[in-house]
Design a protein around this motif. Structure first.
Motif, PDB file in Angstrom:
ATOM      1  N   ASP A  39      45.208  38.286  91.280  1.00  0.00           N
ATOM      2  CA  ASP A  39      44.474  37.741  90.143  1.00  0.00           C
ATOM      3  C   ASP A  39      45.191  36.538  89.555  1.00  0.00           C
ATOM      4  O   ASP A  39      44.544  35.584  89.100  1.00  0.00           O
ATOM      5  N   GLY A  40      46.527  36.543  89.572  1.00  0.00           N
ATOM      6  CA  GLY A  40      47.267  35.385  89.076  1.00  0.00           C
ATOM      7  C   GLY A  40      46.970  34.130  89.877  1.00  0.00           C
ATOM      8  O   GLY A  40      46.864  33.030  89.319  1.00  0.00           O
ATOM      9  N   LYS A  80      52.451  51.325  89.643  1.00  0.00           N
ATOM     10  CA  LYS A  80      53.063  50.000  89.582  1.00  0.00           C
ATOM     11  C   LYS A  80      52.818  49.185  90.849  1.00  0.00           C
ATOM     12  O   LYS A  80      52.704  47.953  90.784  1.00  0.00           O
ATOM     13  N   VAL A  92      38.646  43.610  90.963  1.00  0.00           N
ATOM     14  CA  VAL A  92      39.283  42.290  90.865  1.00  0.00           C
ATOM     15  C   VAL A  92      38.450  41.246  91.618  1.00  0.00           C
ATOM     16  O   VAL A  92      38.187  40.150  91.117  1.00  0.00           O
ATOM     17  N   ARG A 103      43.639  32.752  88.964  1.00  0.00           N
ATOM     18  CA  ARG A 103      43.612  32.091  87.662  1.00  0.00           C
ATOM     19  C   ARG A 103      44.322  30.738  87.662  1.00  0.00           C
ATOM     20  O   ARG A 103      43.899  29.819  86.961  1.00  0.00           O
ATOM     21  N   HIS A 137      45.389  52.753  86.778  1.00  0.00           N
ATOM     22  CA  HIS A 137      45.821  51.866  85.697  1.00  0.00           C
ATOM     23  C   HIS A 137      47.337  51.848  85.525  1.00  0.00           C
ATOM     24  O   HIS A 137      47.875  50.930  84.900  1.00  0.00           O
ATOM     25  N   GLN A 195      47.592  42.232  90.175  1.00  0.00           N
ATOM     26  CA  GLN A 195      48.001  41.144  89.299  1.00  0.00           C
ATOM     27  C   GLN A 195      48.454  39.917  90.075  1.00  0.00           C
ATOM     28  O   GLN A 195      48.229  38.777  89.655  1.00  0.00           O
ATOM     29  N   LYS A 196      49.080  40.131  91.232  1.00  0.00           N
ATOM     30  CA  LYS A 196      49.513  39.005  92.071  1.00  0.00           C
ATOM     31  C   LYS A 196      48.309  38.197  92.549  1.00  0.00           C
ATOM     32  O   LYS A 196      48.281  36.962  92.445  1.00  0.00           O
ATOM     33  N   GLN A 211      49.097  48.015  90.724  1.00  0.00           N
ATOM     34  CA  GLN A 211      48.944  46.991  89.698  1.00  0.00           C
ATOM     35  C   GLN A 211      49.629  45.692  90.107  1.00  0.00           C
ATOM     36  O   GLN A 211      49.145  44.601  89.803  1.00  0.00           O
ATOM     37  N   TYR A 212      50.734  45.796  90.829  1.00  0.00           N
ATOM     38  CA  TYR A 212      51.443  44.589  91.259  1.00  0.00           C
ATOM     39  C   TYR A 212      50.552  43.725  92.140  1.00  0.00           C
ATOM     40  O   TYR A 212      50.440  42.510  91.941  1.00  0.00           O
ATOM     41  N   ASP A 270      36.720  38.623  89.112  1.00  0.00           N
ATOM     42  CA  ASP A 270      37.504  37.390  89.005  1.00  0.00           C
ATOM     43  C   ASP A 270      37.528  36.558  90.289  1.00  0.00           C
ATOM     44  O   ASP A 270      37.504  35.338  90.247  1.00  0.00           O
TER      45      ASP A 270
END
Length: 318
Positions: free
Chosen positions: A138-139, A128, A68, A142, A125, A135-136, A131-132, A72
């Motif tokens: 990376d959000g 949870k 990540v 973005r 992958h 994604q937190k 991944q949480y 990103d």
């Protein structure tokens, strides 16, 4: 289209910290291929299955988070640079995050079978909690503001990685997996500079806000930390309950969460200090590395056994 291209001039600096950080990072350069990981196989073969599982999963999680950051995170921060030299530093950080991610694959290829490696990556992958947090962060990369993105980066570098770092540091303190731990110590040395540098850049921008804006952003930062820590508690129990380490890992995490806040110039949140952390693990955080290559003198110490990560004082804003 640009009217003209501006060549980067390292003899004319807007911020001396850019040059100091560049020099520190290039002095610390290393590659995983120079570290004799196969020397740890004898230790690994004696590990109980539950301890092997912890090692495999924490390194799988660290691989995901470094991915990540390299794919990103740095790209996101580069959109909001203050100086040309900052972009150069972030380019260096981005490359080293890729080196970190690759290093875990080198560990896997040494310790695990191809089938086991596939299972480890499949786990990353689908878990949870892992991944949480990916994604937190990376959000925010973005859609966040420039300062929010820096906060996300510092929290990742100085806090979220440490649930994984605990394991190899623990085994190093018990004279196990010494070469695997050397890779982690090299990564820690890098991450220390990354976190303090990006935290310093955050502080520059934070000081330019008015009091109302500062208060609003500070509240957002602490809310984010609470959210990430709540998830990290669940992730830590998931990883460590079977081996009975969860409580000690959480103390380590809270200590590093405070360090992340300090990198941002903010007050610590948790009561935990270095004195509360398992001393075996704290000893492993030392940034000095061993040297295994006595002929070329470029083993995993890379002639830099006396080079330490930049301290918080190096980034003090007057």
């Amino acid at each position: 289209m640009k009217d003209y291209y501006q060549a980067i001039n390292w003899n004319k600096l807007e911020d001396q910290i850019d040059k100091a950080t560049w020099e520190k990072l290039t002095e610390q350069f290393w590659l995983d291929t120079r570290i004799p990981l196969s020397n740890d196989l004898a230790d690994w073969r004696k590990f109980a299955p539950e301890h092997k599982k912890v090692v495999e999963r924490v390194f799988g999680g660290l691989t995901l988070l470094d991915t990540v950051q390299s794919e990103d995170g740095m790209d996101s921060l580069m959109k909001d640079i203050r100086t040309q030299h900052e972009r150069a530093v972030l380019n260096n950080i981005q490359f080293m995050e890729s080196v970190h991610a690759k290093s875990y694959s080198s560990i896997f290829s040494t310790l695990n079978t191809p089938k086991e490696i596939e299972e480890i990556f499949e786990w990353t992958h689908t878990n949870k909690y892992l991944q949480y947090k990916a994604q937190k962060i990376d959000g925010i990369y973005r859609t966040g503001t420039p300062l929010e993105k820096k906060v996300a980066s510092v929290f990742l570098e100085t806090f979220l990685f440490y649930s994984g770092f605990y394991t190899p540091l623990y085994w190093l303190g018990h004279n196990k997996l010494a070469n695997v731990a050397e890779i982690i110590k090299l990564i820690l040395r890098d991450e220390s500079v990354h976190g303090t540098y990006i935290g310093y850049k955050f502080q520059l921008g934070f000081r330019e806000l008015n009091q109302e804006e500062q208060d609003k952003l500070s509240a957002w930062i602490y809310d984010l930390l609470y959210d990430l820590y709540a998830n990290e508690e669940k992730y830590t129990h998931y990883l460590y309950d079977e081996v009975g380490w969860a409580d000690k890992v959480l103390t380590f995490l809270r200590y590093n969460a405070n360090k992340a806040l300090m990198n941002l110039g903010l007050d610590p949140l948790f009561p935990d200090t270095a004195d509360d952390v398992d001393p075996v693990v704290m000893n492993g955080i030392s940034t000095t590395t061993s040297n295994h290559d006595f002929f070329s003198q470029v083993g995993n110490g890379y002639l830099l056994g006396d080079v330490e990560a930049m301290s918080d004082e190096d980034y003090n804003i007057k």
